[in-house]
Design a protein around this motif. Structure first.
Motif, short mmCIF file in Angstrom:
data_model
loop_
_atom_site.label_atom_id
_atom_site.label_comp_id
_atom_site.label_asym_id
_atom_site.label_seq_id
_atom_site.Cartn_x
_atom_site.Cartn_y
_atom_site.Cartn_z
N GLU A 115 2.00 9.39 -5.70
CA GLU A 115 2.58 10.71 -5.42
C GLU A 115 3.57 11.11 -6.50
OE1 GLU A 115 4.69 13.03 -1.70
OE2 GLU A 115 4.62 10.86 -1.67
N GLU A 116 4.41 10.19 -6.93
CA GLU A 116 5.38 10.50 -7.99
C GLU A 116 4.67 10.88 -9.29
OE1 GLU A 116 7.97 7.10 -8.36
OE2 GLU A 116 8.59 7.25 -6.26
N LEU A 117 3.63 10.16 -9.63
CA LEU A 117 2.89 10.45 -10.87
C LEU A 117 2.19 11.80 -10.79
CD1 LEU A 117 1.50 6.87 -11.45
CD2 LEU A 117 3.07 8.10 -12.98
N MET A 118 1.73 12.16 -9.60
CA MET A 118 1.03 13.42 -9.42
C MET A 118 1.96 14.62 -9.54
SD MET A 118 -1.68 12.15 -6.46
CE MET A 118 -1.50 13.62 -5.54
N ARG A 119 3.25 14.39 -9.54
CA ARG A 119 4.21 15.48 -9.73
C ARG A 119 4.15 16.02 -11.16
NH1 ARG A 119 7.69 15.75 -5.39
NH2 ARG A 119 7.80 13.85 -4.15
N SER A 120 3.74 15.16 -12.09
CA SER A 120 3.77 15.58 -13.49
C SER A 120 2.41 15.57 -14.18
CB SER A 120 4.74 14.67 -14.27
OG SER A 120 4.31 13.32 -14.18
N GLN A 121 1.38 15.08 -13.49
CA GLN A 121 0.05 15.07 -14.10
C GLN A 121 -1.05 15.15 -13.04
OE1 GLN A 121 -0.65 11.17 -16.08
NE2 GLN A 121 1.29 10.57 -15.20
N SER A 122 -2.23 15.51 -13.48
CA SER A 122 -3.35 15.64 -12.55
C SER A 122 -3.81 14.27 -12.08
CB SER A 122 -4.52 16.36 -13.23
OG SER A 122 -5.10 15.51 -14.21
N VAL A 123 -4.54 14.25 -10.97
CA VAL A 123 -5.09 13.00 -10.45
C VAL A 123 -5.97 12.35 -11.52
CG1 VAL A 123 -6.64 12.01 -8.73
CG2 VAL A 123 -5.00 13.76 -8.05
N GLU A 124 -6.78 13.16 -12.19
CA GLU A 124 -7.68 12.63 -13.21
C GLU A 124 -6.92 11.93 -14.33
OE1 GLU A 124 -7.88 15.74 -11.97
OE2 GLU A 124 -9.76 15.59 -10.87
N ARG A 133 4.28 1.82 -11.91
CA ARG A 133 5.30 2.59 -11.18
C ARG A 133 5.69 1.88 -9.87
NH1 ARG A 133 7.32 8.10 -11.22
NH2 ARG A 133 6.70 7.91 -13.39
N ALA A 134 4.73 1.20 -9.25
CA ALA A 134 4.99 0.50 -7.98
C ALA A 134 5.50 -0.93 -8.19
CB ALA A 134 3.72 0.47 -7.14
N ASN A 135 5.64 -1.32 -9.45
CA ASN A 135 6.10 -2.67 -9.80
C ASN A 135 5.19 -3.77 -9.25
OD1 ASN A 135 8.44 -1.91 -11.30
ND2 ASN A 135 9.44 -1.42 -9.36
N VAL A 136 3.88 -3.53 -9.38
CA VAL A 136 2.89 -4.55 -9.01
C VAL A 136 1.88 -4.65 -10.17
CG1 VAL A 136 3.12 -4.11 -6.53
CG2 VAL A 136 1.32 -2.95 -7.82
N LYS A 151 0.83 -1.21 0.00
CA LYS A 151 0.00 0.00 0.00
C LYS A 151 0.87 1.25 0.00
CE LYS A 151 -4.11 -1.78 2.33
NZ LYS A 151 -4.95 -1.64 3.53
N LEU A 152 1.92 1.24 0.80
CA LEU A 152 2.82 2.40 0.83
C LEU A 152 3.54 2.58 -0.51
CD1 LEU A 152 4.28 2.14 4.44
CD2 LEU A 152 2.82 3.95 3.53
N ALA A 153 3.92 1.48 -1.14
CA ALA A 153 4.58 1.57 -2.45
C ALA A 153 3.61 2.16 -3.48
CB ALA A 153 5.06 0.19 -2.90
N LEU A 154 2.35 1.75 -3.42
CA LEU A 154 1.35 2.31 -4.33
C LEU A 154 1.13 3.80 -4.06
CD1 LEU A 154 -1.12 -0.71 -4.28
CD2 LEU A 154 0.10 0.16 -6.30
N ALA A 155 1.09 4.17 -2.79
CA ALA A 155 0.91 5.59 -2.44
C ALA A 155 2.08 6.42 -2.95
CB ALA A 155 0.75 5.75 -0.93
N LYS A 156 3.28 5.93 -2.77
CA LYS A 156 4.46 6.66 -3.26
C LYS A 156 4.45 6.75 -4.79
CE LYS A 156 6.23 7.97 0.50
NZ LYS A 156 6.10 9.37 0.85
N THR A 168 -3.73 6.86 -14.22
CA THR A 168 -4.55 5.64 -14.28
C THR A 168 -4.04 4.62 -13.26
OG1 THR A 168 -3.16 4.52 -15.92
CG2 THR A 168 -4.91 6.00 -16.76
N VAL A 169 -4.89 3.67 -12.94
CA VAL A 169 -4.48 2.58 -12.04
C VAL A 169 -3.32 1.81 -12.66
CG1 VAL A 169 -5.22 0.38 -11.04
CG2 VAL A 169 -6.71 2.40 -10.87
N THR A 170 -3.35 1.63 -13.96
CA THR A 170 -2.25 0.95 -14.66
C THR A 170 -0.94 1.70 -14.44
OG1 THR A 170 -3.76 0.08 -16.33
CG2 THR A 170 -1.42 0.13 -16.91
N ASP A 171 -0.98 3.03 -14.55
CA ASP A 171 0.22 3.85 -14.31
C ASP A 171 0.76 3.63 -12.90
OD1 ASP A 171 -0.12 5.05 -16.84
OD2 ASP A 171 -1.22 6.76 -15.98
N VAL A 172 -0.15 3.66 -11.93
CA VAL A 172 0.26 3.51 -10.52
C VAL A 172 0.85 2.13 -10.28
CG1 VAL A 172 -0.54 3.49 -8.12
CG2 VAL A 172 -1.47 5.18 -9.72
N ALA A 173 0.16 1.10 -10.77
CA ALA A 173 0.64 -0.27 -10.57
C ALA A 173 2.02 -0.46 -11.22
CB ALA A 173 -0.37 -1.27 -11.14
#
Length: 183
Positions: free
Chosen positions: A14-23, A33-36, A6-11, A26-31
């Motif tokens: 957070e990293e993705l939100m540095r360069s793009q809006s929350v909207e 980036r977190a290597n899951v 969960k912490l890896a996903l949150a981080k 995508t979940v695919t982007d987050v997964a």
């Protein structure tokens, strides 16, 4: 292990939100980036907003963890604002997002629950009637002002904002909080 994921996903969020809006994230982007896998993401969270709210809940718990055991409401608020300022990128992006599962609504619910539980622990009864109404009014207003503070660049120091927030307590709540030794 679940907490680490969960912490890896949150981080990652957070990293993705540095360069793009929350909207735009995508979940695919987050997964990725977190290597899951996406499946792992959905094992822990309903959607990206659920992830954001979970992370905020962690923050809220840390910022208020000692309140009621020697710390005042003002000190708890100051710590909360310091955490928010330290996580500026995350909160600026998260507070810009709207919707049913938004951080703003989650913040209201979490703060209401925190204060309600604190009052119940100190008095033996949950807030009811006028106290419950004033508590919700205060929580909604304080979240709105926190969002405004974040989105306007956090120029007011956390200690000053915490003072403003406690000075804005409705008189009946202030009286109750003083009686409960929370101010």
């Amino acid at each position: 292990m679940a907490e680490e994921t969960k912490l890896a996903l949150a981080k990652a969020m957070e990293e993705l939100m540095r360069s793009q809006s929350v909207e735009a994230v995508t979940v695919t982007d987050v997964a990725r980036r977190a290597n899951v896998t996406r499946q792992t993401f959905y094992r822990h969270f309903l959607d990206k907003y659920d992830l954001i709210n979970w992370y905020f809940g962690k923050l809220l718990s840390r910022s208020f963890e000692h309140m009621g055991t020697g710390r005042t409401v003002r000190e708890g608020l100051e710590r909360k604002f310091e955490y928010i300022r330290a996580e500026r990128v995350f909160f600026t992006a998260a507070f810009r997002a709207d919707g049913t599962n938004s951080l703003k609504e989650h913040d209201v619910d979490a703060i209401m629950a925190f204060y309600s539980e604190l009052i119940e622990r100190k008095t033996g009864a949950p807030p009811e009637g006028e106290t419950a109404f004033l508590l919700e009014l205060y929580c909604r207003g304080s979240v709105a002002m926190t969002v405004r503070w974040v989105l306007s660049g956090m120029r007011t120091p956390p200690a000053e904002l915490a003072r403003h927030m406690t000075d804005a307590l409705p008189a009946a709540l202030e009286k109750l909080f003083r009686r409960l030794r929370l101010l």
